[in-house]
Design a protein around this motif. Structure first.
Motif, PDB file in Angstrom:
ATOM      1  N   VAL A 285       0.864  -1.184   0.000  1.00 28.65           N
ATOM      2  CA  VAL A 285       0.000   0.000   0.000  1.00 28.65           C
ATOM      3  C   VAL A 285       0.901   1.235   0.000  1.00 28.65           C
ATOM      4  CG1 VAL A 285      -1.796   1.270   1.235  1.00 28.65           C
ATOM      5  CG2 VAL A 285      -1.753  -1.243   1.309  1.00 28.65           C
ATOM      6  N   LYS A 289      -0.673   7.113   0.647  1.00 26.54           N
ATOM      7  CA  LYS A 289      -2.062   6.773   0.981  1.00 26.54           C
ATOM      8  C   LYS A 289      -2.206   6.462   2.460  1.00 26.54           C
ATOM      9  CE  LYS A 289      -3.786   5.061  -3.461  1.00 26.54           C
ATOM     10  NZ  LYS A 289      -4.508   3.944  -4.141  1.00 26.54           N
ATOM     11  N   ASP A 294      -6.060   7.471   2.969  1.00 30.69           N
ATOM     12  CA  ASP A 294      -6.809   7.175   1.741  1.00 30.69           C
ATOM     13  C   ASP A 294      -6.647   5.688   1.398  1.00 30.69           C
ATOM     14  OD1 ASP A 294      -8.152   7.290  -0.647  1.00 30.69           O
ATOM     15  OD2 ASP A 294      -6.479   8.193  -1.766  1.00 30.69           O
ATOM     16  N   ILE A 295      -7.245   4.837   2.227  1.00 30.82           N
ATOM     17  CA  ILE A 295      -7.097   3.393   2.038  1.00 30.82           C
ATOM     18  C   ILE A 295      -8.452   2.707   2.106  1.00 30.82           C
ATOM     19  CG2 ILE A 295      -4.726   3.236   2.898  1.00 30.82           C
ATOM     20  CD1 ILE A 295      -5.820   2.506   5.612  1.00 30.82           C
ATOM     21  N   ARG A 296      -8.528   1.597   1.410  1.00 33.80           N
ATOM     22  CA  ARG A 296      -9.737   0.786   1.411  1.00 33.80           C
ATOM     23  C   ARG A 296      -9.667  -0.228   2.553  1.00 33.80           C
ATOM     24  NH1 ARG A 296      -8.930  -1.285  -4.575  1.00 33.80           N
ATOM     25  NH2 ARG A 296      -6.876  -1.497  -3.599  1.00 33.80           N
ATOM     26  N   PRO A 297     -10.794  -0.850   2.897  1.00 28.00           N
ATOM     27  CA  PRO A 297     -10.763  -1.833   3.987  1.00 28.00           C
ATOM     28  C   PRO A 297      -9.752  -2.947   3.745  1.00 28.00           C
ATOM     29  CG  PRO A 297     -13.035  -1.257   3.478  1.00 28.00           C
ATOM     30  CD  PRO A 297     -12.189  -0.581   2.449  1.00 28.00           C
ATOM     31  N   GLU A 298      -9.672  -3.424   2.503  1.00 26.79           N
ATOM     32  CA  GLU A 298      -8.721  -4.506   2.239  1.00 26.79           C
ATOM     33  C   GLU A 298      -7.274  -4.032   2.393  1.00 26.79           C
ATOM     34  OE1 GLU A 298     -10.448  -3.231  -1.864  1.00 26.79           O
ATOM     35  OE2 GLU A 298     -11.094  -3.448   0.226  1.00 26.79           O
ATOM     36  N   ASP A 299      -7.049  -2.719   2.104  1.00 24.95           N
ATOM     37  CA  ASP A 299      -5.707  -2.171   2.317  1.00 24.95           C
ATOM     38  C   ASP A 299      -5.366  -2.137   3.799  1.00 24.95           C
ATOM     39  OD1 ASP A 299      -5.305  -1.769  -0.385  1.00 24.95           O
ATOM     40  OD2 ASP A 299      -6.064   0.290  -0.353  1.00 24.95           O
ATOM     41  N   PHE A 300      -6.363  -1.778   4.615  1.00 24.63           N
ATOM     42  CA  PHE A 300      -6.123  -1.706   6.059  1.00 24.63           C
ATOM     43  C   PHE A 300      -5.750  -3.077   6.613  1.00 24.63           C
ATOM     44  CE2 PHE A 300      -7.558  -1.822  10.502  1.00 24.63           C
ATOM     45  CZ  PHE A 300      -6.825  -0.764  11.002  1.00 24.63           C
ATOM     46  N   TYR A 301      -6.402  -4.132   6.117  1.00 24.40           N
ATOM     47  CA  TYR A 301      -6.062  -5.480   6.572  1.00 24.40           C
ATOM     48  C   TYR A 301      -4.643  -5.861   6.152  1.00 24.40           C
ATOM     49  CZ  TYR A 301     -10.972  -6.105   7.818  1.00 24.40           C
ATOM     50  OH  TYR A 301     -12.201  -5.967   8.387  1.00 24.40           O
TER      51      TYR A 301
END
Length: 495
Positions: A285, A289, A294-301
């Motif tokens: 990632v 970001k 500026d991250i999506r849920p899958e990025d956070f995981y």
């Protein structure tokens, strides 16, 4: 009749004040007598024992004279030494009488080594007492401008020097012992990633060129801003820390089998910024970001999984800015003593200061810094990677690839370094020349960008124990990650 408590305490204080420093006059006399009877006894202690280790001034003089005569190939006896000791008084005895007594009382030379070690150990105890007294007196009488941290670091330096100096096990060794050590080194190299004698960086082409990072080497990684110096050294540091594997030795200490324990002095970036870079590299990632959220849920995981995997790696960061080379050395020694240390990184050298008063001559100050770094690498027996900026003269050339002459304004970096590496990304310079879209120049520029996109060069400008040359790497700017270049993307070697 019991003495009052106050008087008892006063008497105890007086007794403590007159405590005699640790010493053993009998051992000193026995060793000197053994040397006078058989000069070969001197060579059993000559590799670690000095005249200053004796408690008695008279014994220091006798040992010093005897050592000088023996090293000169002459005989050291009471008769030959009398001339050099003059008419000194030895407790009511003449020089000749005292030397004759020492020789007469010597029963054997077999225990000369044991006597020497006893004398040395007691001298170390006296040094410890001196350091402790200096510490106490310094704390009482410190000038206003001296910070307590300075005194702590100076005391640590003196203690470390005392711990490392004068070990008994020096001198000649059997060739069979050297063979065993060589086989052990080969076995450890075989167990490491890449089968290298040094520490593997995780970048196979770079490892093949350098044989890994070698102990006691000062490695300079230089480049112009935006070339990726910090990114490259962060990648290497993480690869080494992630690969760490240690095992307990017979003496109870931990020995590194693979990878290494990394100390990172981040003088420019905070520890949080450095950690963000590593998380971006490991999770995929982009760091910008992560900083903006500026991250999506899958990025956070992905981020949390990467952070969890990195919790236990032996990677230690010191983010203090503006420290001196003396402070850096003291903290590195402390890290090695407390946690262990296999690789030290300094980002970057120009942000360090000299250990003395501020000098108007920056070149001299940089010389002190690089000389101190090389001495520290040898002292700790670990590779040190120091990052360095380059002069602006690089920008004035058509070929922007850096060379050793670009370091000459930075003190003695080139002379002190065992390895000098430059990071160069042609993509950065080509991108800055972007012409107006739709023109003929734009299509030529676009073709050039496709050729250099995602590629970086590590130029080995100096390597004391190996070849120089260029290593090509893949660079992903979004996550600031250097990696091995795919086989299909390698350029043919230049003849």
């Amino acid at each position: 009749m019991a003495l009052p408590n106050a008087l008892t305490a006063k008497l105890e204080a007086v007794q403590a004040e007159y405590r005699v420093a640790p010493h053993n006059i009998d051992a000193e006399q026995a060793l000197l007598g053994a040397i006078l009877v058989n000069n070969d006894a001197y060579y059993r202690v000559s590799d670690f024992l000095l005249a200053e280790h004796f408690m008695e001034d008279a014994h220091q003089q006798i040992f010093s004279v005897a050592a000088s005569l023996i090293r000169a190939g002459k005989l050291a006896t009471p008769i030959t030494m009398k001339t050099y000791l003059g008419d000194a008084d030895f407790g009511g005895q003449t020089v000749m009488q005292y030397l004759a007594r020492l020789a007469a009382d010597a029963t054997t030379v077999i225990n000369a080594g044991a006597y020497g070690r006893t004398i040395y150990d007691l001298a170390i105890r006296r040094r410890l007492i001196t350091i402790g007294e200096d510490l106490v007196n310094g704390a009482y009488e410190a000038p206003v401008e001296q910070a307590p941290r300075d005194q702590i670091e100076e005391t640590e330096r003196r203690l470390y020097e005392l711990a490392e100096a004068g070990k008994y096990d020096g001198g000649f060794q059997k060739f069979s012992d050297a063979l065993t050590a060589a086989v052990d080194m080969a076995a450890k190299a075989y167990q490491r990633d890449g089968k290298l004698s040094g520490i593997a960086t995780g970048l196979s082409d770079l490892d093949a060129k350098m044989g890994g990072l070698q102990p006691s080497d000062l490695i300079i990684l230089a480049g112009r801003p935006a070339m990726g110096k910090t990114s490259l050294v962060t990648n290497i540091a993480f690869n080494i820390a992630k690969a760490y594997r240690g095992e307990k030795a017979a003496d109870g200490t931990m020995q590194t089998v693979n990878g290494g324990i990394v100390g990172f002095f981040s003088l420019e970036m905070s520890a949080e910024q450095l950690a963000t870079r590593i998380i971006a590299e490991q999770s995929g990632v982009p760091s910008y970001k992560i900083r903006r959220g500026d991250i999506r849920p899958e990025d956070f995981y992905k981020i949390t999984d990467a952070a969890r995997d990195m919790q236990t790696i032996p990677f230690y960061i010191d983010q203090t800015g503006g420290i001196s080379i003396a402070q850096l050395a003291a903290r590195a020694r402390r890290l090695k003593r407390q946690k262990g240390l296999d690789l030290l990184i300094v980002d970057y050298l120009q942000l360090l200061s000299g250990s003395g008063k501020r000098s108007d001559n920056r070149v001299q100050e940089m010389t002190e810094i690089t000389t101190g770094m090389k001495a520290l690498a040898k002292e700790l027996a670990v590779p040190i990677i120091g990052l360095s900026q380059l002069s602006r003269q690089v920008e004035n050339r058509d070929d922007k690839r850096p060379q050793l002459s670009d370091l000459r304004e930075s003190g003695s970096i080139e002379q002190d370094a065992d390895v000098v590496m430059f990071v160069f990304r042609e993509e950065y310079y080509v991108n800055n020349k972007k012409p107006r879209e739709g023109t003929e120049e734009f299509f030529a520029w676009e073709a050039e960008m496709n050729r250099v996109h995602g590629k970086a060069e590590v130029i080995l400008g100096k390597q004391r124990h190996g070849p120089t040359g260029t290593v090509e790497l893949q660079f992903d700017a979004n996550i600031t990650r250097f990696s091995n270049l795919a086989q299909s993307e390698r350029l043919p070697e230049q003849m």
